[in-house]
Design an enzyme around this catalytic site. Structure first.
Site, short mmCIF file in Angstrom:
data_model
loop_
_atom_site.label_atom_id
_atom_site.label_comp_id
_atom_site.label_asym_id
_atom_site.label_seq_id
_atom_site.Cartn_x
_atom_site.Cartn_y
_atom_site.Cartn_z
CG ASP A 152 -2.32 0.51 0.90
OD1 ASP A 152 -2.46 1.35 -0.01
OD2 ASP A 152 -3.28 0.10 1.59
CD1 TRP A 223 -3.84 3.61 -3.22
CD2 TRP A 223 -3.27 5.61 -2.39
NE1 TRP A 223 -3.70 3.47 -1.86
CE2 TRP A 223 -3.35 4.67 -1.33
CE3 TRP A 223 -2.94 6.93 -2.11
CZ2 TRP A 223 -3.11 5.03 -0.01
CZ3 TRP A 223 -2.69 7.28 -0.79
CH2 TRP A 223 -2.78 6.34 0.25
N GLY A 224 -2.59 4.70 -8.35
CA GLY A 224 -2.50 5.31 -9.67
C GLY A 224 -1.66 6.56 -9.73
CD GLN A 225 -1.12 9.34 -5.06
OE1 GLN A 225 -0.04 9.30 -4.51
NE2 GLN A 225 -2.23 9.71 -4.43
CB ALA A 226 4.24 8.40 -9.15
CG ASP A 244 -8.68 2.25 -0.97
OD1 ASP A 244 -7.74 1.88 -1.71
OD2 ASP A 244 -8.56 2.37 0.26
#
Length: 436
Positions: A152, A223-226, A244
Site C-alpha cells: 500500500d 492508487w494510480g499516482q506518479a 480505493d
C-alpha cells in the site's frame, strides 16, 4: 475459427512492455482470490481467514481458479517491531499460531496465502510498514510461506514526497476530461517517473522479493499516482490505477471509466488493478453486482473477492462463478483484455465518471470466439444494441452463433444485430462463437 481470431491474437501473445516475468507462471494471468479488507477491515483473525479459505473450497471457487487467501491490514503488533531481529510481529491475539500457522492451513487446502504491508513507515491503519525494512520483511514473508503481497501507499513522510505533484483523475467533477489542471507543481513534459521517490519506494520491495528464495506475487496498491502506468508493468504483477473502491455504484462506474483508458497497458504478467471486488457488499442491486463483476473480468483485472463467504447468497455466488467471464479473464493464450469499441452514451473516447464506455469486445481462445459486453450506465431501463459491423473481431461477417453468458442459453444464429433491454446499471454479456 482461426480466421476470426488471427488478427486479434497476433499481438496479445506478447507480455506487457517490460513486464515482471516470474517463475512457475506466477502473475502471468490476473490473480483470483479473496481479501479480508472489504468484509472485515481491521476486525481480522485466523478463524476468519481459515473460514474464507474453507469456503473457497466448499463453494467450488477453488475449482474455478480462485486460489489466493489474502490477509489485509492490522495483522501485526501495533507500534513496534521485534527489538532483537527488527522483524514484524504477528499479533498473537489474532493469529495464535502466527502467520506461518495460518499459511500452513491454507496451503493444506491447496490454496495460497497473501499478506499486506505498505511502502511507508506505517500502514493505512497505523501498523508498522516496510519502508526501509524491505529486505528483512521480504525474508519474513518467505519464511512464513507467503505467496502474495499487497503493498500500500499510506502516510508517506515528507522526506519521501515526490519532487513533482501528480494526481488520479477520480472524476468528482474537477477533471472532466481526465486531466488534472490544478496540480501545484506538475512534472515537466517528458519527465521520467522512474526517477521519482514513489518509484524508488515500490521498486525497493520488488527488488527484495526478487532476491528471496520464494516466488511472491507483487501487487502494488499505489492508487494510480506518479504516472504508474509508465512503470507499473516492470515493477509488479498488478498495480492499482485508482484510489480505493467502495460498495457504491457511482464509485464502481468511476473506476471503470478510469481503467477503460488503460487497457493497452494490460497483458501477460502485469495488469492495471481497479481494486478488489464488492460483490455481496453494501446495497448494490443484483444488476450492479453483475455489471461490476463483468467489467472487472473483461478488463482482465485481478478478481479478488471481498465479502464474507460463509454468508454469501446464491445470486452473488453465481456471479463470482460465471465460467464464461472467468475463462475470458484467465485466458492462457491471449493476454490482452477487452477494449471499448464504442462508448455508447457518450461520444467515443469521452472521460465520464458517471457513464463509462458501454460497448466492449475481446477475442478469447478459451471461449473460441469473441466476448461482447454491453452496459447500461443510465439510471433507468434502456436498450443496448450490438452491431456485428461495429465490432472489430466480428465485422467481417454478418451472422454468428451466440450464447448468453449469464444464462448459458444458446441464442442460435444471430444476424446483424443483437438487442438487449437492460435494467439500470446492468450489463449483457455475449459469447460470439462462430459464423453461421
Amino acid at each position: 475459427m482461426l480466421g476470426l481470431l488471427t488478427l486479434a491474437v497476433a499481438l496479445p501473445f506478447l507480455p506487457a512492455a517490460n513486464a515482471l516475468v516470474r517463475k512457475n507462471d506466477v502473475g502471468r494471468v490476473p490473480a483470483l482470490g479473496w481479501n479480508s479488507w472489504n468484509a472485515f477491515g481491521c476486525d481480522i483473525n485466523s478463524t476468519k481467514v481459515i473460514t474464507a479459505a474453507t469456503e473457497v473450497v466448499n463453494l467450488g471457487l477453488k475449482d474455478l481458479g480462485y486460489e489466493y487467501i489474502n490477509i489485509d491490514d492490522c495483522w501485526s503488533v501495533k507500534n513496534t517491531r521485534d527489538k532483537n531481529t527488527n522483524r514484524l510481529i504477528p499479533d498473537q491475539s489474532k493469529f495464535p499460531d502466527g502467520i506461518s500457522g495460518v499459511a500452513k492451513q491454507v496451503h493444506d487446502l491447496g490454496l495460497k496465502i497473501g499478506i499486506y504491508s505498505s511502502a511507508s513507515e506505517v500502514t493505512c491503519a497505523g501498523y508498522p510498514a516496510s519502508l526501509g525494512n524491505e529486505t528483512i520483511d521480504a525474508q519474513s514473508f518467505a519464511e512464513w510461506g507467503i505467496d502474495y503481497l499487497k503493498y500500500d501507499n499510506c502516510d508517506v513522510s515528507s522526506n519521501w514526497t515526490d519532487t513533482y505533484s501528480s494526481c488520479v483523475p477520480d472524476g468528482d467533477g474537477d477533471y472532466p476530461n481526465g486531466t488534472c489542471p490544478d496540480l501545484t507543481n506538475p512534472a515537466p513534459e517528458g519527465y521520467d517517473w522512474r526517477t521519482s521517490k514513489t518509484y524508488q519506494r515500490f521498486a525497493a520491495m520488488r527488488n527484495a522479493l526478487l532476491n528471496i528464495d520464494r516466488t511472491i506475487l507483487y501487487s502494488l496498491s499505489e492508487w494510480g499516482q506518479a504516472d504508474v502506468k509508465t512503470w507499473g508493468n516492470e515493477s509488479a504483477n498488478s498495480w492499482h490505477m485508482s484510489g480505493d473502491i467502495t460498495a457504491e455504484w457511482p464509485r464502481i462506474a468511476q473506476i471503470a471509466n478510469e481503467n477503460s483508458f488503460l487497457m493497452d497497458y494490460a497483458n501477460f504478467w502485469s495488469y492495471p488493478d481497479p481494486d478488489m471486488l464488492e460483490i455481496g457488499n453494501g446495497d448494490l442491486t443484483i444488476e450492479e453486482n453483475r455489471a461490476h463483476f463483468a467489467l472487472w473480468a473483461v478488463m482482465k483485472s485481478p478478481l479478488i473477492i471481498g465479502t464474507a463467504l460463509d454468508s454469501i447468497n446464491d445470486d452473488h455466488l453465481a456471479i463470482l462463478k460465471n465460467k464464461y467471464l472467468l475463462d475470458f479473464n484467465q485466458d492462457p493464450v491471449i493476454g490482452s483484455p477487452a477494449h471499448p469499441y464504442k462508448w455508447g452514451y457518450n461520444p467515443d473516447g469521452t472521460f465520464d465518471p458517471v457513464h463509462p464506455a458501454e460497448y466492449w469486445s475481446g477475442a478469447s481462445s478459451t471461449l473460441e470466439g469473441t466476448l461482447v459486453l454491453m452496459l447500461n450506465s443510465e439510471d433507468a431501463t434502456s436498450t443496448r444494441t450490438a452491431l456485428w459491423s461495429e465490432i472489430p473481431e466480428l465485422k467481417s461477417h454478418n451472422a454468428y452463433k451466440v450464447i448468453d453468458a449469464w444464462t448459458g442459453k444458446n441464442l442460435g444464429c444471430v444476424k446483424d444485430t443483437y438487442k438487449a433491454s437492460l435494467k439500470s446499471h446492468d450489463a449483457a454479456v455475449l459469447v460470439v462463437k462462430g459464423r453461421c
